[in-house]
Scaffold this motif. Structure first.
Motif, PDB file in Angstrom:
ATOM      1  N   ALA A 171      69.628 -32.616  56.119  1.00 43.29           N
ATOM      2  CA  ALA A 171      68.366 -31.862  56.018  1.00 43.29           C
ATOM      3  C   ALA A 171      68.143 -31.272  54.625  1.00 43.29           C
ATOM      4  N   ILE A 172      69.220 -31.000  53.908  1.00 42.85           N
ATOM      5  CA  ILE A 172      69.079 -30.381  52.589  1.00 42.85           C
ATOM      6  C   ILE A 172      68.690 -31.443  51.568  1.00 42.85           C
ATOM      7  N   VAL A 173      67.574 -31.241  50.898  1.00 43.49           N
ATOM      8  CA  VAL A 173      67.060 -32.222  49.941  1.00 43.49           C
ATOM      9  C   VAL A 173      67.340 -31.770  48.509  1.00 43.49           C
ATOM     10  N   LEU A 174      67.047 -30.520  48.221  1.00 41.82           N
ATOM     11  CA  LEU A 174      67.284 -29.932  46.888  1.00 41.82           C
ATOM     12  C   LEU A 174      66.620 -30.726  45.775  1.00 41.82           C
ATOM     13  N   ASP A 175      65.371 -31.157  45.979  1.00 41.96           N
ATOM     14  CA  ASP A 175      64.661 -31.886  44.935  1.00 41.96           C
ATOM     15  C   ASP A 175      63.904 -30.896  44.056  1.00 41.96           C
ATOM     16  N   VAL A 176      64.477 -30.607  42.913  1.00 39.34           N
ATOM     17  CA  VAL A 176      63.918 -29.618  42.000  1.00 39.34           C
ATOM     18  C   VAL A 176      62.532 -30.046  41.522  1.00 39.34           C
ATOM     19  N   GLY A 177      62.367 -31.362  41.295  1.00 44.12           N
ATOM     20  CA  GLY A 177      61.096 -31.860  40.765  1.00 44.12           C
ATOM     21  C   GLY A 177      59.925 -31.580  41.693  1.00 44.12           C
ATOM     22  N   SER A 178      60.063 -31.976  42.967  1.00 43.01           N
ATOM     23  CA  SER A 178      58.958 -31.790  43.911  1.00 43.01           C
ATOM     24  C   SER A 178      58.967 -30.392  44.519  1.00 43.01           C
ATOM     25  N   GLY A 179      60.032 -29.645  44.274  1.00 42.67           N
ATOM     26  CA  GLY A 179      60.115 -28.318  44.885  1.00 42.67           C
ATOM     27  C   GLY A 179      60.454 -28.381  46.366  1.00 42.67           C
ATOM     28  N   THR A 180      61.121 -29.465  46.788  1.00 45.22           N
ATOM     29  CA  THR A 180      61.501 -29.589  48.203  1.00 45.22           C
ATOM     30  C   THR A 180      62.956 -29.184  48.375  1.00 45.22           C
ATOM     31  N   PHE A 181      63.165 -28.070  49.043  1.00 46.36           N
ATOM     32  CA  PHE A 181      64.510 -27.576  49.242  1.00 46.36           C
ATOM     33  C   PHE A 181      65.155 -28.282  50.431  1.00 46.36           C
ATOM     34  N   ALA A 182      64.437 -28.309  51.547  1.00 43.67           N
ATOM     35  CA  ALA A 182      64.953 -28.968  52.748  1.00 43.67           C
ATOM     36  C   ALA A 182      63.836 -29.797  53.368  1.00 43.67           C
ATOM     37  N   ASP A 183      64.240 -30.792  54.164  1.00 40.83           N
ATOM     38  CA  ASP A 183      63.271 -31.655  54.832  1.00 40.83           C
ATOM     39  C   ASP A 183      62.967 -31.063  56.206  1.00 40.83           C
ATOM     40  N   PRO A 184      61.783 -30.493  56.366  1.00 37.37           N
ATOM     41  CA  PRO A 184      61.510 -29.811  57.642  1.00 37.37           C
ATOM     42  C   PRO A 184      61.512 -30.750  58.843  1.00 37.37           C
ATOM     43  N   ASP A 185      61.401 -32.066  58.624  1.00 39.35           N
ATOM     44  CA  ASP A 185      61.497 -32.998  59.751  1.00 39.35           C
ATOM     45  C   ASP A 185      62.916 -33.095  60.289  1.00 39.35           C
ATOM     46  N   ARG A 186      63.879 -32.621  59.518  1.00 37.16           N
ATOM     47  CA  ARG A 186      65.272 -32.690  59.963  1.00 37.16           C
ATOM     48  C   ARG A 186      65.834 -31.309  60.329  1.00 37.16           C
ATOM     49  N   VAL A 187      64.923 -30.356  60.478  1.00 37.52           N
ATOM     50  CA  VAL A 187      65.310 -29.013  60.919  1.00 37.52           C
ATOM     51  C   VAL A 187      64.541 -28.745  62.215  1.00 37.52           C
ATOM     52  N   HIS A 188      65.273 -28.526  63.312  1.00 44.19           N
ATOM     53  CA  HIS A 188      64.662 -28.580  64.637  1.00 44.19           C
ATOM     54  C   HIS A 188      64.672 -27.253  65.375  1.00 44.19           C
ATOM     55  N   ARG A 189      63.596 -27.002  66.077  1.00 43.69           N
ATOM     56  CA  ARG A 189      63.634 -25.918  67.051  1.00 43.69           C
ATOM     57  C   ARG A 189      64.571 -26.325  68.182  1.00 43.69           C
ATOM     58  N   VAL A 190      65.290 -25.353  68.720  1.00 44.64           N
ATOM     59  CA  VAL A 190      66.213 -25.719  69.801  1.00 44.64           C
ATOM     60  C   VAL A 190      65.558 -25.557  71.169  1.00 44.64           C
ATOM     61  N   GLU A 191      64.564 -24.697  71.246  1.00 45.82           N
ATOM     62  CA  GLU A 191      63.784 -24.502  72.482  1.00 45.82           C
ATOM     63  C   GLU A 191      64.680 -24.375  73.709  1.00 45.82           C
ATOM     64  N   HIS A 192      65.676 -23.536  73.619  1.00 45.00           N
ATOM     65  CA  HIS A 192      66.515 -23.290  74.788  1.00 45.00           C
ATOM     66  C   HIS A 192      65.783 -22.324  75.727  1.00 45.00           C
ATOM     67  N   ALA A 193      65.641 -22.732  76.986  1.00 40.42           N
ATOM     68  CA  ALA A 193      64.987 -21.851  77.955  1.00 40.42           C
ATOM     69  C   ALA A 193      65.809 -21.878  79.229  1.00 40.42           C
ATOM     70  N   GLY A 194      66.791 -20.969  79.311  1.00 43.10           N
ATOM     71  CA  GLY A 194      67.669 -20.943  80.475  1.00 43.10           C
ATOM     72  C   GLY A 194      67.448 -19.672  81.264  1.00 43.10           C
ATOM     73  N   PRO A 195      68.200 -19.518  82.343  1.00 50.21           N
ATOM     74  CA  PRO A 195      68.019 -18.282  83.120  1.00 50.21           C
ATOM     75  C   PRO A 195      68.411 -17.032  82.344  1.00 50.21           C
TER      76      PRO A 195
END
Lengths: 449, 449
Positions: A171-195
């Motif tokens: 998930a970590i991109v660290l592209d200084v040129g484009s200013g992209t630190f991380a790829d948000p497509d590879r960082v996920h909500r976990v959406e845990h919904a338990g009792p």
């Protein structure tokens, strides 16, 4: 090329100035060091010098009535192991923490942090906290039911695993040129919904070096074994005899297939409290010195709590009174069974039982020469009772340095233990796979969407 | 003997590779170091070389949408500062932690542990967590109301103080002969029974070296100031102008008497983001280089969140649209006011506002020579706006080492800052009293009774 011989795994379980109840009173220890974090850094360096797999810290969330005679915890284990991480390079760092009185987000984060700081050396010994004193510190007027504690532990782990996995490894991109630190497509909500928990995620930490900390567990009750079969990668267990050890070993390994797991995916590491000396007679004498320092009143209170009966005033030289059935014990059921069985099997009086338990609170004690200790470990290891051991030195640091300097060399000569580390992470020391993220190649879109 | 001149206190606020939003993209930084605990150990050593009072770490309990452009937290702060403690000797260690999403028992214990491990250098920056993303990680579908968050924080502190105080300073006996480890008459149940927490205690840790960690706070809303007046011993605050700084300084100090506290019992340390160079022109150029690396889309999202309006698509060269009233902001109300006031006072366009905020997210930025930076600090310090400062280097480590190596010597020449530590604890650095335990000489019997 010959196939390398199967080797054992060794954890050093560090507790205050020793596992023996009265260790702090013996001239071989310096009691004040329980307040000194550098004591634990020194111990970890000794264990690392011996190339042990890990150091292990217990924990509880109450001080109970123990203050008069003993203090077992001064430091919170994750914090202490972070200080230990800074003083060591390779040794694994296993901290105990409770699923009953933490929240998955904060605890998953603490272990991710320890794993990042240590470069992949974190392990989590998962406990469900069976103490009434602990319950009273968290607003409960009684210990939660055994089954409910384990149900919460299962849900806790489901959430924690998704949190650790929420950042894919790349998930970590660290592209200084484009200013992209991380790829948000590879960082996920976990959406845990338990009792019990509702958690959106992701965790506020990139994936830990080990993917997840090594999951360790010590409960040996029916619920505990079921939990271990599903989640544990290493198991710390109290077994008094080879036969009991063999039965536990084959039972637990037999349960793994139902979860699609290989029996080699779990390392079973029974505890042992070794008194080591040049001769067997000297080792026994040393053990006796410690036994004589036990405070009977304190030991009686501890035993009363373990067995769920009030032994105050019970004659020390009589056998135990009748005990409640194990399934009525709200706390540690497997420890209850172990102690009750030990007393019955060996027809022990209360005083004898206290002596036997002084060194290891239920763990097997063994007094002998370095060769005899090595023989004992080798027997359990080769006869299907263990993948290695949790070494519980009765006094510290001497009991640990004696093990490292005198027993480890014997194990090495026999080809039973590594001469040096071959990996950098605790998973690598144990020979465990690094798990892929559950979100890898999943359809779950990242948080950008 | 002349009375020593009043001296300023200096904290180094460490954040990733710098406080400037785009620091990680600038050639003076190495972005990958945000994942490296030794980076923070190195920074703390630099600050300690300058004899600064403390290092300070922020925290949040969610990653939000920031992952694409910036990662501000990788490590949990108490854990990270424990690793920093192991690499330093004297400098204070202030970690941010939330009263809204922790339990008093576990958090009081974590800070006790950090204080024990560091030999009395722990500080706790108390926050109430105003983020919606944070609420969603703890099962809440909206941010708890501002007033409720502060009510919980007050109760949290009442419980935490009693937990830290539950072991009196002389509770540890360590009498090997009698087998008395601690005096149970000096270890107290806390018996906290409030609307939100029920906690029996005692804490499972002897009293920390400082008695309690130094209590730090940063909220400047009405509720925040009331909270600081009751609890805070050091205050980190964002103030854009000398007049605002003076008003805040006298307001907060004026509130202390109502709590029976001396105005000197609180150290007020406004933040400043210094761009330092040999000439003023070079310092301004350096600042401009960083400004040009800001991603406008990312900055707009941040600003939208601070102001409670959606600025997506709003023209960058126009002034701000009408804003909601401050008391409708559920999150950080004082930061809302600061940003809204700054935009109005200086008639800034959105683009200009983003540039001004790039360096310090609301904190005052200042570009100049070491002497000019020292002049600015001296003015605030001598004209009733500050007891010292929270230094927020725009890039790290260079922005911190420049401050330590070039500004600190100027302050020392002027007699405004220490040449060496005179104490060992953070309380001693700040000149704060060590509080007595509330249980000392109380009627409350110990846990033995």
């Amino acid at each position: 090329m010959t196939h390398p011989r199967r080797q054992m795994h060794l954890n050093a379980f560090l507790m205050g100035v020793g596992h023996h109840e009265a260790a702090w009173r013996h001239p071989r220890t310096e009691a004040r060091r329980v307040f000194d974090a550098t004591h634990f850094q020194d111990l970890a360096r000794i264990a690392e010098r011996g190339r042990l797999d890990a150091v292990f810290l217990a924990d509880g969330l109450a001080v109970g009535h123990r203050v008069e005679h003993n203090v077992t915890t001064v430091f919170e284990p994750v914090t202490l192991l972070t200080a230990v991480a800074a003083a060591t390079e390779r040794i694994g760092l296993i901290a105990t923490a409770s699923t009953s009185y933490h929240h998955p987000f904060t605890l998953a984060r603490a272990f991710a942090s320890l794993d990042h700081i240590s470069g992949g050396r974190a392990g989590w010994n998962i406990v469900t906290s069976g103490g009434a004193d602990e319950a009273a510190n968290f607003g409960l007027d009684r210990i939660p039911d055994h089954g409910e504690r384990y149900a919460r532990a299962h849900e806790f782990l489901e959430a924690a695993v998704r949190l650790w996995d929420s950042w894919e490894d790349d998930a970590i991109v660290l592209d200084v040129g484009s200013g992209t630190f991380a790829d948000p497509d590879r960082v996920h909500r976990v959406e845990h919904a338990g009792p019990r928990f509702t958690i959106r995620g992701p965790l506020n930490s990139p994936r830990p070096p080990q993917g997840r900390p090594v999951l360790v567990q010590a409960g040996s009750s029916k619920d505990g074994i079921a939990f271990a079969a599903r989640w544990a990668e290493a198991v710390f267990t109290a077994q008094q005899t080879l036969e009991e050890g063999q039965r536990f070993y084959s039972t637990l390994r037999g349960r793994l297939a139902a979860h699609g797991r290989s029996p080699d995916g779990i390392k079973i590491l029974p505890g042992i409290v070794p008194f080591i000396a040049d001769t067997e007679a000297e080792a026994r004498e040393l053990e006796q010195e410690f036994t004589e320092l036990i405070s009977p009143a304190h030991a009686l209170r501890q035993l009363s709590r373990t067995l769920g009966v009030d032994l105050t005033g019970h004659p020390l030289d009589a056998p135990l009174p009748p005990l409640p059935p194990a399934n009525e014990i709200r706390g540690n059921q497997s420890r209850f069974r172990l102690v009750a069985d030990l007393a019955e099997r060996e027809s022990l009086t209360v005083r004898q039982l206290i002596s036997r338990l002084g060194g290891g609170r239920g763990h097997r004690t063994f007094a002998g020469t370095p060769e005899q200790v090595a023989d004992e470990l080798q027997t359990w290891f080769t006869e299907g009772a263990a993948d290695g051991f949790t070494i519980m030195p009765p006094y510290l640091p001497g009991g640990l340095s004696d093990f490292v300097d005198h027993v480890v060399p014997v194990l090495r000569e026999r080809g039973l233990f590594r001469t040096d580390y071959t990996g950098r992470t605790l998973r690598e020391h144990y020979g465990l796979d690094r798990p892929a993220s559950v979100f890898e190649r999943s359809d779950s879109s990242g948080i950008a969407v």
